[in-house]
Design an enzyme around this catalytic site. Structure first.
Site, short mmCIF file in Angstrom:
data_model
loop_
_atom_site.label_atom_id
_atom_site.label_comp_id
_atom_site.label_asym_id
_atom_site.label_seq_id
_atom_site.Cartn_x
_atom_site.Cartn_y
_atom_site.Cartn_z
N GLU A 189 0.82 -1.22 0.00
CA GLU A 189 0.00 0.00 0.00
C GLU A 189 0.85 1.26 0.00
O GLU A 189 0.56 2.20 -0.74
CB GLU A 189 -0.92 0.02 1.22
CG GLU A 189 -1.65 1.33 1.33
CD GLU A 189 -2.75 1.36 2.37
OE1 GLU A 189 -2.74 0.52 3.27
OE2 GLU A 189 -3.60 2.25 2.25
N ASP A 238 -0.66 -5.02 3.24
CA ASP A 238 -1.21 -3.84 3.93
C ASP A 238 -0.58 -3.85 5.33
O ASP A 238 -0.94 -4.67 6.18
CB ASP A 238 -2.73 -3.91 4.01
CG ASP A 238 -3.32 -2.57 4.42
OD1 ASP A 238 -2.61 -1.78 5.06
OD2 ASP A 238 -4.51 -2.33 4.09
N ILE A 257 -0.71 -1.76 7.93
CA ILE A 257 -1.75 -1.56 8.96
C ILE A 257 -3.07 -1.37 8.23
O ILE A 257 -3.26 -0.37 7.54
CB ILE A 257 -1.52 -0.30 9.84
CG1 ILE A 257 -0.13 -0.30 10.48
CG2 ILE A 257 -2.60 -0.23 10.93
CD1 ILE A 257 0.15 0.93 11.36
N ASP A 258 -3.96 -2.34 8.35
CA ASP A 258 -5.29 -2.16 7.79
C ASP A 258 -6.18 -1.69 8.93
O ASP A 258 -6.45 -2.46 9.87
CB ASP A 258 -5.82 -3.45 7.17
CG ASP A 258 -7.16 -3.19 6.51
OD1 ASP A 258 -7.22 -2.32 5.63
OD2 ASP A 258 -8.16 -3.83 6.91
N THR A 272 -5.84 2.07 9.80
CA THR A 272 -4.97 3.11 10.36
C THR A 272 -5.75 4.11 11.21
O THR A 272 -5.25 4.56 12.25
CB THR A 272 -4.21 3.83 9.22
OG1 THR A 272 -3.40 2.86 8.57
CG2 THR A 272 -3.33 4.94 9.73
N ASP A 298 -6.22 -4.62 0.78
CA ASP A 298 -7.26 -4.71 1.81
C ASP A 298 -7.91 -6.09 1.83
O ASP A 298 -8.42 -6.52 2.86
CB ASP A 298 -8.39 -3.69 1.56
CG ASP A 298 -7.91 -2.25 1.49
OD1 ASP A 298 -7.17 -1.84 2.40
OD2 ASP A 298 -8.28 -1.53 0.54
C1 IPD Z 1 -8.96 1.00 5.24
C2 IPD Z 1 -9.67 0.06 6.17
C3 IPD Z 1 -11.10 0.49 6.33
C4 IPD Z 1 -11.81 0.57 5.01
C5 IPD Z 1 -11.05 1.46 4.07
C6 IPD Z 1 -9.61 0.99 3.91
P1 IPD Z 1 -6.35 1.47 5.68
O1 IPD Z 1 -7.61 0.62 5.07
O2 IPD Z 1 -9.67 -1.25 5.67
O3 IPD Z 1 -11.84 -0.42 7.11
O4 IPD Z 1 -13.10 1.07 5.22
O5 IPD Z 1 -11.68 1.42 2.83
O6 IPD Z 1 -8.93 1.85 3.05
O7 IPD Z 1 -6.30 2.77 4.92
O8 IPD Z 1 -6.58 1.65 7.12
O9 IPD Z 1 -5.23 0.57 5.33
CA CA Z 2 -6.23 -1.08 4.08
CA CA Z 3 -3.07 0.43 5.37
#
Ligand code: IPD
Ligand code: CA
Ligand code: CA
Length: 286
Positions: A78, A105, A107-108, A110, A233
């Site tokens: 990412e 990813d 940190i999914d 963030t 994701d």
């Molecule tokens: C996000 C998370 C979130 C989702 C967003 C993603 P990130 O990823 O998965 O739950 O609703 O669409 O972008 O930016 O925290 O890696």
């Molecule tokens: Ca993510």
């Molecule tokens: Ca992320």
């Protein structure tokens, strides 16, 4: 021997899965140690799309570890791709002829991480010739590690995972994510919520796409949909769900592949009900 002719030492004995687990565990532990200390809070595609020095550091850590073992493999992470669909299309194009592609990813979730809301994860997948063959999702807050290998099942802490048995939307606990893209995806998502919420037992928006998908695999959620996602994701979560007996398609019912951004992931039994409701509400994101 000339410096440039030296072949770098490569550790070859570890399996893909062992490396993925090692990466997720190491990065997860480091992320957890940095909780509450974020110093550089930046935004990406919108004011709601956050990035920190911990996201970047964790991705670097994972990249280095993967390349130590598999220096020829490609990596789609990412933090290495500019935000937005055009950059993603280019990044996917750039790796399309690579046999092995790791999808990371760091940190999914963030936003949750920044606020100290303990629902975020490290997500790592490996695709071979465009197909996901390995997926690992690690939740450092609960020390839960979800693993799936294509054709070999999915596991959480060594125990096989299975999707829920809910037959109907009325018995279902669903999850969604609230899009950071506000002109098209957000109104579509809100139309979907409006149509689905009266039909289901309840709805959650936990804030980590990867963990939502791991929870569908583990039978803790009956289904999940979200619009405007990226492969990092969902790639690991998609395999977890498939290997746990569930179904993953785009919101129009087409088979999952790495380019899918609008995802529908369920126990299989409620899939049609979910897709039909989204379609009737014109909420598929297409
Ligand atoms: C996000 C998370 C979130 C989702 C967003 C993603 P990130 O990823 O998965 O739950 O609703 O669409 O972008 O930016 O925290 O890696
Ligand atoms: Ca993510
Ligand atoms: Ca992320």
């Amino acid at each position: 021997m000339n410096e440039k002719d030296k072949v770098p030492y490569v550790v070859t004995s570890k399996s893909h899965t062992a490396v993925a687990i090692n990466c997720a565990a190491k990065a997860g532990e480091w992320i957890q140690s940095k909780l509450g200390t974020v110093k550089q809070l930046g935004t990406k595609s919108s004011a709601q799309d956050l990035v920190t020095e911990v996201d970047k550091g964790a991705e670097q850590m994972i990249r280095k570890l993967i390349l130590t073992h598999f220096p020829d493999h490609a990596i789609l992470g990412e933090e290495g791709v500019e935000p937005g669909p055009e950059a993603l299309t280019k990044a996917l194009e750039a790796v399309k002829d690579e046999p092995y592609v790791w999808i990371i990813d760091p940190i999914d979730g963030t936003t949750n991480y920044v606020h100290g809301f303990p629902f975020y994860s490290v997500s790592i997948a490996l695709a071979y010739q465009g197909e996901v063959i390995l997926g690992v999702i690690y939740d450092p807050s609960r020390d839960e590690l979800f693993i799936a290998e294509k054709g070999k099942g999915a596991y959480v802490h060594g125990n096989p995972t299975a999707v829920s048995k809910d037959n109907d939307l009325s018995e279902s606990l669903l999850a969604t994510g609230f899009p950071t893209e506000h002109s098209f995806n957000l109104p579509n998502n809100m139309a979907g919520i409006q149509a689905l919420l009266p039909k289901v037992r309840n709805l959650r928006g936990g804030g980590s796409a990867a963990l939502h998908m791991a929870y569908v695999a583990a039978g803790r959620l009956s289904g999940y949909w979200e619009l405007g996602l990226n492969p990092w994701d969902i790639a690991a979560g998609a395999l977890l769900i498939q290997e746990s007996g569930g179904k993953v398609t785009d919101t129009k019912g087409r088979p999952y592949d790495l380019s899918v951004r609008n995802i529908a992931a369920t126990n299989g039994k409620i899939h049609e009900g979910l897709l039909n409701t989204l379609s009737e509400a014109e909420a598929t994101g297409y």
